[in-house]
Scaffold this active site. Sequence first.
Site, mmCIF file in Angstrom:
data_model
loop_
_atom_site.group_PDB
_atom_site.id
_atom_site.type_symbol
_atom_site.label_atom_id
_atom_site.label_comp_id
_atom_site.label_asym_id
_atom_site.label_seq_id
_atom_site.Cartn_x
_atom_site.Cartn_y
_atom_site.Cartn_z
ATOM 1 N N ARG A 1 0.842 -1.196 0.000
ATOM 2 C CA ARG A 1 0.000 0.000 0.000
ATOM 3 C C ARG A 1 0.880 1.249 0.000
ATOM 4 O O ARG A 1 1.986 1.231 0.549
ATOM 5 C CB ARG A 1 -0.936 0.009 1.220
ATOM 6 C CG ARG A 1 -1.967 -1.110 1.188
ATOM 7 C CD ARG A 1 -2.890 -1.060 2.396
ATOM 8 N NE ARG A 1 -3.886 -2.127 2.338
ATOM 9 C CZ ARG A 1 -3.686 -3.368 2.752
ATOM 10 N NH1 ARG A 1 -2.523 -3.719 3.291
ATOM 11 N NH2 ARG A 1 -4.642 -4.274 2.645
ATOM 12 N N ARG B 1 -1.407 -2.692 -6.822
ATOM 13 C CA ARG B 1 -1.868 -3.913 -6.165
ATOM 14 C C ARG B 1 -2.822 -4.687 -7.084
ATOM 15 O O ARG B 1 -2.706 -5.908 -7.238
ATOM 16 C CB ARG B 1 -2.551 -3.558 -4.837
ATOM 17 C CG ARG B 1 -1.579 -2.978 -3.823
ATOM 18 C CD ARG B 1 -2.279 -2.387 -2.600
ATOM 19 N NE ARG B 1 -3.004 -3.362 -1.821
ATOM 20 C CZ ARG B 1 -2.446 -4.229 -0.989
ATOM 21 N NH1 ARG B 1 -1.126 -4.275 -0.848
ATOM 22 N NH2 ARG B 1 -3.189 -5.069 -0.279
ATOM 23 N N TYR C 1 -5.008 -17.396 9.447
ATOM 24 C CA TYR C 1 -4.029 -16.628 8.672
ATOM 25 C C TYR C 1 -2.737 -16.428 9.468
ATOM 26 O O TYR C 1 -2.759 -16.046 10.628
ATOM 27 C CB TYR C 1 -4.615 -15.269 8.299
ATOM 28 C CG TYR C 1 -3.649 -14.387 7.533
ATOM 29 C CD1 TYR C 1 -3.444 -14.583 6.171
ATOM 30 C CD2 TYR C 1 -2.929 -13.388 8.177
ATOM 31 C CE1 TYR C 1 -2.564 -13.792 5.472
ATOM 32 C CE2 TYR C 1 -2.036 -12.601 7.486
ATOM 33 C CZ TYR C 1 -1.866 -12.808 6.132
ATOM 34 O OH TYR C 1 -0.986 -12.017 5.432
ATOM 35 N N HIS D 1 -4.056 -9.709 2.543
ATOM 36 C CA HIS D 1 -5.495 -9.871 2.688
ATOM 37 C C HIS D 1 -5.775 -11.146 3.474
ATOM 38 O O HIS D 1 -5.144 -12.172 3.221
ATOM 39 C CB HIS D 1 -6.163 -9.987 1.313
ATOM 40 C CG HIS D 1 -6.187 -8.708 0.569
ATOM 41 N ND1 HIS D 1 -6.465 -8.616 -0.780
ATOM 42 C CD2 HIS D 1 -5.953 -7.424 0.975
ATOM 43 C CE1 HIS D 1 -6.406 -7.364 -1.169
ATOM 44 N NE2 HIS D 1 -6.110 -6.616 -0.134
#
Length: 408
Positions: free
Chosen positions: A243, A337, A371, A361
């Site tokens: 980002r 991205r 995750y 993500h």
Amino acid sequence: MALTDTACKAAKPKDKSYKISDGGGLYLEVMPNGSKYWRFKYRFLKKEKRLAFGTYPFVKLVEAREKHYEAKKLLEKGIDPSAFKKDLQRQAIRNADNTFEKLALEWHSNQQGRWGDGHFQNIKHRLETDIFPYIGNDQVDKIEAPDLLDVLRKIEKRGALDLAARCRQICTQVFRYGIQTGKCKNNPAIDLQGALKTRKVKHFSAIEPKEIPELLDALERNDVRLYGRTRRAIKLSMLTFVRPGELRQAVWSEFDFEKKEWHIPAERMKSRRDHIVPLSKQSIATLEEQKLETGDINTPFVFPSQLKPTEPMSDGTVRVALQNLGFKQRMTAHGFRALARTAIREELEYDPDVIEAQLAHKPSGALGAAYDRAKFIKKRHQMMQDWANYLDKVALENKNKVIVAKFS
């Protein structure tokens, strides 16, 4: 005998204080220094008590009698007027401290450590710029939906529809905190759902994979004379597709050149999880080139501001540079991205879960709550190198086409 205003004026001080009665427990007490105090003597629960009504002539006789009348009505209801007065004073103090600004700043302070520094400062700026000037001094429990709507309409009139919606969300959280802490009972921001103008959702502009050669060529030729560090920021954006805020606030201590990894701490991540960015040979070469330029500058930032080296580059630097390169409304810093996700999936045929892990993500499928910031780390190392090699290949093929076209 009842007092008169003339008698109040004519009362002269003596060596000791003395009282002039008006009847019913109300009297004027004249002090040796000449001050004159209105008092009310009464009994409550078999105890003699006194209540002050102010000083004469600031409180006139007729006003003192009104206060006396109100106090006697309270007594008839079984309420101690002295306690009632203290309650009113305490409420006034609470109200003075119960403004929207004080509540919002208290709520905002509690978020420190939960949010990244940039987001923390941005929320405070929004409050100070767009909210506090209009309702900051208002009692939070007195603010109603139309009051808040008037404030948000001012933002709307500037054409900043997304900002107006974000400010409503901020206010929603502030009022929710006010309810939780007992400082208000209603959340007027919730009542404004659907009241603001909206615009069609637009995704961040991003070029298609087939347009990559055009961007690489424009960056290589640099006809618009971008600063070297700006070009390297664009290159690293494309190579790592992090980002924009994560890139511009990057500091050298986050990079491990031996492991070929960039470790972004949780506080700078949108997901609030530590994130590993595997570094390709091309990324490391770009970083080493950047270090040659800024190594002697006293700054922790990889991409410091040109004007203020102790601060990171502006959040609009890459975006404006892309516009100047001819990609206005076609490509944004965040668009790298989307570009990488599409190209890596279609051209390099990597599994979507690996790509999403690199994008930081949280997977929606079976990985979900399990995750792990290091998930697929080996595959991601390979993927990032393959991606960098792919970009080099595209650039070389495009260069060869140009040469062939030139001499054919």
